[in-house]
Design a protein around this motif. Structure first.
Motif, PDB file in Angstrom:
ATOM      1  N   UNK A  41       0.820  -1.213   0.000  1.00 41.50           N
ATOM      2  CA  UNK A  41       0.000   0.000   0.000  1.00 41.50           C
ATOM      3  C   UNK A  41       0.856   1.266   0.000  1.00 41.50           C
ATOM      4  N   UNK A  42       2.085   1.156   0.472  1.00 38.94           N
ATOM      5  CA  UNK A  42       2.984   2.320   0.544  1.00 38.94           C
ATOM      6  C   UNK A  42       3.909   2.327  -0.661  1.00 38.94           C
ATOM      7  N   UNK A  43       4.401   3.500  -1.028  1.00 42.52           N
ATOM      8  CA  UNK A  43       5.288   3.615  -2.184  1.00 42.52           C
ATOM      9  C   UNK A  43       6.647   2.974  -1.901  1.00 42.52           C
ATOM     10  N   UNK A  44       7.149   3.145  -0.691  1.00 41.29           N
ATOM     11  CA  UNK A  44       8.423   2.559  -0.300  1.00 41.29           C
ATOM     12  C   UNK A  44       8.423   2.395   1.217  1.00 41.29           C
ATOM     13  N   UNK A  45       9.519   1.878   1.744  1.00 44.04           N
ATOM     14  CA  UNK A  45       9.569   1.567   3.164  1.00 44.04           C
ATOM     15  C   UNK A  45       9.383   2.813   4.033  1.00 44.04           C
ATOM     16  N   UNK A  46      10.079   3.898   3.716  1.00 50.43           N
ATOM     17  CA  UNK A  46       9.946   5.103   4.534  1.00 50.43           C
ATOM     18  C   UNK A  46       8.560   5.723   4.390  1.00 50.43           C
ATOM     19  N   UNK A  47       7.935   5.550   3.231  1.00 52.78           N
ATOM     20  CA  UNK A  47       6.556   6.014   3.091  1.00 52.78           C
ATOM     21  C   UNK A  47       5.643   5.246   4.042  1.00 52.78           C
ATOM     22  N   UNK A  48       5.923   3.955   4.215  1.00 49.34           N
ATOM     23  CA  UNK A  48       5.172   3.165   5.186  1.00 49.34           C
ATOM     24  C   UNK A  48       5.403   3.697   6.595  1.00 49.34           C
ATOM     25  N   UNK A  49       6.672   3.982   6.938  1.00 51.98           N
ATOM     26  CA  UNK A  49       6.991   4.488   8.274  1.00 51.98           C
ATOM     27  C   UNK A  49       6.354   5.850   8.534  1.00 51.98           C
ATOM     28  N   UNK A  50       6.138   6.640   7.488  1.00 47.12           N
ATOM     29  CA  UNK A  50       5.595   7.988   7.655  1.00 47.12           C
ATOM     30  C   UNK A  50       4.066   8.017   7.646  1.00 47.12           C
ATOM     31  N   UNK A  54      -0.964   3.193   8.586  1.00 51.03           N
ATOM     32  CA  UNK A  54      -0.334   1.935   8.191  1.00 51.03           C
ATOM     33  C   UNK A  54       0.604   1.421   9.281  1.00 51.03           C
ATOM     34  N   UNK A  55       1.307   2.318   9.975  1.00 49.88           N
ATOM     35  CA  UNK A  55       2.153   1.895  11.093  1.00 49.88           C
ATOM     36  C   UNK A  55       1.315   1.205  12.158  1.00 49.88           C
ATOM     37  N   UNK A  56       0.137   1.751  12.428  1.00 48.03           N
ATOM     38  CA  UNK A  56      -0.766   1.140  13.400  1.00 48.03           C
ATOM     39  C   UNK A  56      -1.223  -0.229  12.905  1.00 48.03           C
ATOM     40  N   UNK A  57      -1.595  -0.302  11.641  1.00 50.26           N
ATOM     41  CA  UNK A  57      -2.047  -1.563  11.055  1.00 50.26           C
ATOM     42  C   UNK A  57      -0.979  -2.639  11.210  1.00 50.26           C
ATOM     43  N   UNK A  58       0.262  -2.286  10.888  1.00 51.36           N
ATOM     44  CA  UNK A  58       1.366  -3.251  10.943  1.00 51.36           C
ATOM     45  C   UNK A  58       1.692  -3.616  12.391  1.00 51.36           C
ATOM     46  N   UNK A  59       1.662  -2.644  13.293  1.00 48.24           N
ATOM     47  CA  UNK A  59       1.943  -2.905  14.703  1.00 48.24           C
ATOM     48  C   UNK A  59       0.966  -3.921  15.283  1.00 48.24           C
TER      49      UNK A  59
END
Length: 351
Positions: A41-50, A54-59
């Motif tokens: 869903x994110x463009x790249x890894x740092x986009x996921x971190x930002x 999505x951070x909540x979803x992954x956590x």
């Protein structure tokens, strides 16, 4: 906030628990197929971190799979160097790369201490989002890389090196390295303080590369910066447990415990019985199953869990974990076998 499950926090304070709490370093990550779907869903890894949502979803993903005793913020240790403007990129097959590594005093002087609610607000928003989603269920662990580990990436410009550039700096221009580590100590202190204010219930400092240093260099360039962080957190949030983890740091346990932290992560190269005999009256211990053991058959995993539990022995003060992060190729069901073994076998050590 009174949590429904505070077993992890009580163990860090060496208070009685009914069984040994368990979580895994990197428990939210690439070994889970649901993480890989979120990553798309994110463009790249740092986009996921930002992306706080999505951070909540992954956590929360590993918590839906396993009966774990803590959540850990999904983020990366390199968020602070990224906020300092060093041009962080993640290259497929190579890992993190900095376009502008720090190689001289002018470059070090030019960087500043990031504002946790400014350049790093996306991390604090993620903590707030996760805390809201968790409610009272479980404690949330905030984390950061140690100053030495961050400096290693920032000076070398990438991971997986022989550490020649930063070690040369340590030997040739130690005052210059001290200057960089002072900025990083201040940055990590403020960063973890802000995570706590946003809802983290514990703070962990990952000193991934401290084990590559000689004892004298470790004391100056790795331990002393971490000690400054612990002192800051104990001043501003004395009720929050602080965990220090130096990979391959078994020889330094006494000095680490003397920082005033609440717990030490121990990797698989040091027996927990030895660690407990050396520092167990001062701190709790976290660890220390070899992550590679999770590639073994489930019955062998259970035997290894039994060995680790027996090695620590009876009484409070143990948080079961891996000796380092879970590997991407790990079968998820094998992680589940480990967690179930801890839940089944550990109550006998707390009667």
């Amino acid at each position: 906030m009174q949590l429904d499950n505070d077993r992890f926090l009580r163990a860090l304070k060496r208070q009685p628990v009914d069984r040994t709490p368990v979580w895994m370093m990197r428990q939210a990550g690439r070994y889970l197929p649901e993480y890989r779907e979120s990553r798309k869903k994110a463009k790249d890894f740092m986009a996921l971190c930002r992306n706080p949502e999505l951070c909540c979803e992954v956590t929360l993903q590993p918590l839906a799979r396993y009966p774990l005793d803590a959540a850990i913020l999904f983020s990366d240790i390199l968020t602070i160097p990224d906020a300092m403007g060093l041009g962080l990129r993640f290259v497929e097959g190579e890992g993190p790369v900095f376009d502008r590594p720090l190689r001289d005093a002018h470059a070090i002087e030019a960087i500043g201490v990031p504002d946790p609610e400014g350049e790093l607000r996306y991390v604090m928003d993620a903590v707030r989002t996760i805390r809201g989603a968790l409610g009272r269920k479980l404690p949330l662990i905030g984390f950061a890389g140690s100053p030495w580990t961050l400096a290693t990436y920032m000076v070398e410009g990438a991971g997986g090196s022989d550490y020649a550039n930063i070690k040369r700096m340590a030997f040739d221009t130690p005052e210059m390295l001290d200057s960089l580590l002072a900025k990083l100590s201040a940055s990590v202190s403020l960063y973890l303080e802000a995570q706590i204010a946003a809802g983290a219930d514990a703070a962990m400092v990952f000193d991934t590369w401290g084990g590559v240093l000689s004892p004298a260099l470790y004391e100056r360039f790795s331990l002393q910066p971490m000690q400054r962080i612990v002192a800051h957190l104990k001043r501003v949030a004395p009720h929050i447990p602080v965990i220090l983890f130096t990979k391959n740091g078994g020889q330094h346990l006494e000095r680490m415990a003397a920082t005033g932290c609440d717990a030490l992560g121990v990797d698989w190269t040091t027996d927990l019985s030895v660690a407990r005999a050396r520092v167990g009256r001062q701190v709790a211990l976290q660890g220390n199953l070899d992550p590679i053991s999770l590639f073994a058959r489930p019955e062998r995993i259970e035997a290894e869990v039994a060995r680790v539990l027996q090695d620590f022995g009876h009484g409070p003060g143990h948080v079961f974990n891996l000796g380092h992060g879970i590997l991407p190729q790990t079968p998820p069901e094998h992680a589940g076998a480990m967690i179930e073994a801890v839940r089944q076998l550990s109550p006998a050590y707390h009667k």
